[in-house]
Design a protein around this motif. Structure first.
Motif, PDB file in Angstrom:
ATOM      1  N   GLY A  78      40.490  40.584  42.572  1.00 33.33           N
ATOM      2  CA  GLY A  78      41.783  41.472  43.077  1.00 33.33           C
ATOM      3  C   GLY A  78      43.164  40.733  42.359  1.00 33.33           C
ATOM      4  N   GLU A 101      34.256  40.740  41.595  1.00 38.59           N
ATOM      5  CA  GLU A 101      34.436  41.693  42.626  1.00 38.59           C
ATOM      6  C   GLU A 101      34.177  40.866  43.764  1.00 38.59           C
ATOM      7  N   ARG A 102      33.446  40.120  43.922  1.00 35.97           N
ATOM      8  CA  ARG A 102      33.155  39.074  45.071  1.00 35.97           C
ATOM      9  C   ARG A 102      32.653  37.834  44.945  1.00 35.97           C
ATOM     10  N   THR A 138      36.187  39.065  49.287  1.00 33.53           N
ATOM     11  CA  THR A 138      36.265  40.320  48.133  1.00 33.53           C
ATOM     12  C   THR A 138      37.872  40.595  48.289  1.00 33.53           C
ATOM     13  N   GLN A 139      38.110  41.485  47.461  1.00 35.34           N
ATOM     14  CA  GLN A 139      39.655  42.196  47.541  1.00 35.34           C
ATOM     15  C   GLN A 139      39.408  43.182  48.668  1.00 35.34           C
ATOM     16  N   SER A 140      40.840  43.042  49.325  1.00 37.45           N
ATOM     17  CA  SER A 140      40.758  43.824  50.654  1.00 37.45           C
ATOM     18  C   SER A 140      40.603  45.387  50.206  1.00 37.45           C
ATOM     19  N   THR A 141      39.935  46.091  51.024  1.00 35.33           N
ATOM     20  CA  THR A 141      39.827  47.502  51.028  1.00 35.33           C
ATOM     21  C   THR A 141      40.255  48.047  52.267  1.00 35.33           C
ATOM     22  N   MET A 142      40.817  47.431  53.329  1.00 37.61           N
ATOM     23  CA  MET A 142      41.369  47.751  54.390  1.00 37.61           C
ATOM     24  C   MET A 142      42.737  47.342  54.667  1.00 37.61           C
ATOM     25  N   SER A 143      43.701  47.829  55.412  1.00 36.66           N
ATOM     26  CA  SER A 143      44.982  47.247  55.484  1.00 36.66           C
ATOM     27  C   SER A 143      44.944  46.275  56.700  1.00 36.66           C
ATOM     28  N   LYS A 219      42.270  37.996  56.574  1.00 38.63           N
ATOM     29  CA  LYS A 219      42.694  38.248  55.349  1.00 38.63           C
ATOM     30  C   LYS A 219      43.670  36.738  55.100  1.00 38.63           C
ATOM     31  N   ASP A 223      45.569  39.260  48.841  1.00 34.77           N
ATOM     32  CA  ASP A 223      45.117  40.477  48.819  1.00 34.77           C
ATOM     33  C   ASP A 223      43.279  40.146  49.230  1.00 34.77           C
ATOM     34  N   SER A 225      39.982  39.428  51.350  1.00 36.45           N
ATOM     35  CA  SER A 225      39.268  39.764  52.637  1.00 36.45           C
ATOM     36  C   SER A 225      38.215  38.636  52.694  1.00 36.45           C
TER      37      SER A 225
END
Length: 261
Positions: A78, A101-102, A138-143, A219, A223, A225
């Motif tokens: 990310g 991606e992860r 991973t890149q955060s997908t949730m806030s 977090k 960005d 996770s």
């Protein structure tokens, strides 16, 4: 007449000697010696190759996908760039630099170290898996991370009264229709920050705790996770584990942010 017989006898003997001479070859010809030396040389080369190859193959079989290399792998996930030692990256397919991606990590607790000769049994022996912490970055997908989801999400999925657990933790039971199966929610107040929140499948007895029956996500960086799993046998160390993971990932960020200590 006597002279003629002796002469004929000598001629006959010489004729037999001449005919038998070609059959009297050396026992070891030069060609045979050269071929033998060539075969010996080939066998020697094969022996060395098998010895070296056997050691290499044996070592890689014993590693079983692990590596003790501490060379750093630089990954862009990310908006963040991180560097992790190879021996902390769980899967061989992820041990290459570039965009990802992860990335999955595994670390010993409490040392926070990757695979090595001195601790290989903790990675190789499934019976000792409770001594490891597993991370998925991973890149955060949730806030919001798990602590941030307590009030808006988890608080609406609880049933029954809260129960004191241990070491400052409180146990909350999730509704059967919440989709979390046998998981329970454990929370604890954190000074100057949101409550600590972790989901666990608690064993029927302490000695039946699995290697990753508790999970929590946080977090880190701009960005990222970081979802991490650990054994419920280490719940007494929940505060230290959380801080150690933040420090481990944060220290390996190429970029830094306000969420990184």
């Amino acid at each position: 007449m006597f002279f003629l017989r002796r002469t004929e006898t000598r001629r006959t003997a010489m004729s037999h000697a001449a005919r038998s001479a070609p059959d009297e070859q050396p026992l070891l010809s030069m060609g045979f010696l050269l071929r033998t030396m060539a075969v010996i040389a080939v066998l020697a080369v094969l022996t060395i190759a098998i010895s070296i190859g056997g050691r290499w193959f044996g070592r890689h079989i014993s590693l079983a996908g692990n590596t003790d290399s501490t060379a750093e792998i630089k990954l862009a996930i990310g908006r963040d760039t991180v560097k992790f030692p190879e021996n902390a990256i769980r899967f061989p397919s992820q041990r290459h630099e570039g965009f990802a991606e992860r990335v999955d990590l595994y670390l010993t607790w409490p040392e926070m170290q990757g695979y090595g000769k001195e601790n290989h049994l903790r990675f190789d022996d499934i019976a000792q898996s409770s001594a490891l912490i597993f991370l998925q970055i991973t890149q955060s997908t949730m806030s919001r991370d798990m602590s941030g989801r307590l009030e808006p999400i988890y608080s609406h999925l609880l049933e029954g009264p809260a129960e004191p657990f241990r070491n400052g933790l409180t146990l909350h039971r999730l509704r059967a229709d919440a989709g979390y199966g046998d998981e329970v929610l454990l929370t604890a107040p954190v000074k100057g920050g949101p409550d600590y929140v972790v989901r666990c499948i608690l064993p029927s007895a302490p000695d039946k705790a699995a290697g990753g029956d508790c999970q929590r996500d946080i977090k880190v960086g701009r960005d990222l996770s970081v979802l991490y799993r650990f054994s419920s046998s280490h719940l007494d160390d929940w505060e230290h584990i959380d801080a150690a993971i933040r420090t481990f990932v944060g220290a390996r960020l190429v970029n830094r942010s306000a969420t990184t200590p």
